[in-house]
Scaffold this active site. Structure first.
Site, PDB file in Angstrom:
ATOM      1  N   ALA A 206      77.332  -5.866  82.556  1.00  0.00           N
ATOM      2  CA  ALA A 206      77.579  -4.563  83.429  1.00  0.00           C
ATOM      3  C   ALA A 206      75.894  -4.461  83.745  1.00  0.00           C
ATOM      4  CB  ALA A 206      78.005  -3.473  82.457  1.00  0.00           C
TER       5      ALA A 206
ATOM      6  N   HIS B  43      68.197  -4.094  84.746  1.00  0.00           N
ATOM      7  CA  HIS B  43      68.380  -5.711  84.308  1.00  0.00           C
ATOM      8  C   HIS B  43      67.856  -6.515  85.217  1.00  0.00           C
ATOM      9  CE1 HIS B  43      72.203  -4.063  82.221  1.00  0.00           C
ATOM     10  NE2 HIS B  43      71.331  -4.422  81.057  1.00  0.00           N
TER      11      HIS B  43
ATOM     12  N   GLN C 119      64.600  -0.174  69.949  1.00  0.00           N
ATOM     13  CA  GLN C 119      65.205  -1.432  69.757  1.00  0.00           C
ATOM     14  C   GLN C 119      63.946  -2.460  69.909  1.00  0.00           C
ATOM     15  OE1 GLN C 119      68.984  -3.189  71.551  1.00  0.00           O
ATOM     16  NE2 GLN C 119      67.781  -3.869  73.204  1.00  0.00           N
TER      17      GLN C 119
ATOM     18  N   GLN D  31      76.657  -5.306  66.608  1.00  0.00           N
ATOM     19  CA  GLN D  31      75.669  -4.051  66.902  1.00  0.00           C
ATOM     20  C   GLN D  31      76.693  -2.841  67.169  1.00  0.00           C
ATOM     21  OE1 GLN D  31      73.704  -6.016  70.173  1.00  0.00           O
ATOM     22  NE2 GLN D  31      73.422  -3.975  70.911  1.00  0.00           N
TER      23      GLN D  31
ATOM     24  N   GLU E 241      62.322  -0.557  78.200  1.00  0.00           N
ATOM     25  CA  GLU E 241      61.809   0.626  77.367  1.00  0.00           C
ATOM     26  C   GLU E 241      62.786   1.719  76.942  1.00  0.00           C
ATOM     27  OE1 GLU E 241      58.851   3.495  78.981  1.00  0.00           O
ATOM     28  OE2 GLU E 241      57.418   2.380  77.977  1.00  0.00           O
TER      29      GLU E 241
HETATM   30  O1  PAF Z   1      70.035  -4.071  74.969  1.00  0.00           O
HETATM   31  C1  PAF Z   1      70.869  -4.821  74.930  1.00  0.00           C
HETATM   32  O2  PAF Z   1      71.598  -4.905  75.833  1.00  0.00           O
HETATM   33  C2  PAF Z   1      71.339  -5.562  73.473  1.00  0.00           C
HETATM   34  O3  PAF Z   1      71.102  -4.635  72.315  1.00  0.00           O
HETATM   35  C3  PAF Z   1      70.883  -6.829  73.304  1.00  0.00           C
HETATM   36  C4  PAF Z   1      69.386  -6.652  73.245  1.00  0.00           C
HETATM   37  C5  PAF Z   1      71.061  -7.755  74.583  1.00  0.00           C
HETATM   38  C6  PAF Z   1      71.399  -7.274  72.024  1.00  0.00           C
HETATM   39  O4  PAF Z   1      72.837  -7.699  72.212  1.00  0.00           O
END
Ligand code: PAF
Length: 282
Positions: free
Chosen positions: A32, A37, A155, A61, A150
């Protein structure tokens, strides 16, 4: 564009492409894709010989099955967005079976307590899932540099800790938050908002920015009270948490200490869509 669905094929391909000095940039995503990104991809393409993007909605997750089910997925549109950046980017879009081989469970990690705060407190097991998939993807791609946004600041700290503790030879690059015109932080979850909700969600950053101004002359507690009050005026939003924490340890700020770097973190629901955002307070 080269697209791989199996880790073995990707690993063979990267081995054949990589020479002793070539660098691999890696952008892990759950698809998505949005401009945020794409900005990570641009930076990776500019800084490395090879760029690999992964698209994998990682089941371990998600602590909430509905969130996993409703997570937006559109591989065809994502492929076009990657091609827009560069047709040389390599896409890894594996199946759950290829990654987890029948055992969809997380490894248990010790992130020195970073995992118990904020996102970790409200999404139990989330960071074990993130650690599991990021470590696995790093083992497959073997990147020189890996790029993270960020917006998911906690994470990023968790991934850095995992890299440090496992002595992984990868540099974590943190890229700035990409925002909509109304300053809503770009997120794949925004796709689940109506146009009106997207418009209204600009208030999250407005309040975060207000909190930054308040924090100059007020304690973290007073600032948090102000934020809670502001959200009470916005009935379409439910504040899950607002926290001011030390940027490095993520410990809650109870008393301001000179020269420490602080950051505000927020999680808010609009209907049942959960959004997070963050702002540096220094
Ligand atoms: O930030 C994300 O999109 C996810 O947490 C990641 C780092 C791709 C891990 O699944």
């Amino acid at each position: 564009m080269q697209i791989f669905n199996r880790k073995a094929a990707l690993m063979d391909y990267l081995t054949s492409k990589k020479t002793t000095n070539s660098s691999i940039g890696f952008v892990p995503t759950m698809g998505a894709l949005h401009k945020g990104h794409q900005s990570l991809m641009i930076q990776s393409v500019n800084e490395n010989d090879i760029t690999v993007v992964s698209i994998f909605v990682n089941p371990t997750q998600f602590n909430n099955p509905e969130d996993l089910e409703k997570y937006p997925r559109d591989l065809d549109a994502d492929i076009l967005k990657i091609q827009d950046i560069s047709p040389n980017i390599i896409l890894f879009a594996p199946t759950v079976e290829d990654i987890y081989e029948g055992k969809i469970i997380s490894q248990s990690f010790d992130f020195d307590g970073l995992e118990n705060k904020m996102e970790g407190k409200f999404r139990p097991g989330h960071f074990d899932g993130v650690g599991t998939i990021v470590k696995r993807l790093f083992e497959i791609v073997n990147p020189t540099k890996a790029y993270f946004g960020e917006k998911d600041f906690q994470q990023v700290q968790i991934v850095k800790k995992m890299v440090e503790k496992n002595h992984l030879p990868v540099t974590i690059v943190v890229c700035p938050i990409y925002r909509e015109i109304n300053n809503l932080a770009m997120s794949s979850r925004n796709e689940r908002l109506t146009l009106q909700q997207k418009e209204e969600a600009g208030v999250i950053y407005k309040i975060l920015n207000g909190a930054k101004a308040k924090f100059v002359n007020n304690s973290a507690k007073k600032t948090a009270e102000w934020v809670t009050n502001e959200f009470e005026k916005n009935k379409n939003f439910t504040l899950e948490y607002f926290e001011i924490a030390d940027e490095e340890t993520l410990s809650t700020c109870t008393r301001k200490v000179k020269n420490k770097k602080y950051r505000a973190f927020i999680a808010v629901f609009i209907n049942n869509v959960r959004l997070i955002d963050t702002i540096s307070l220094n």
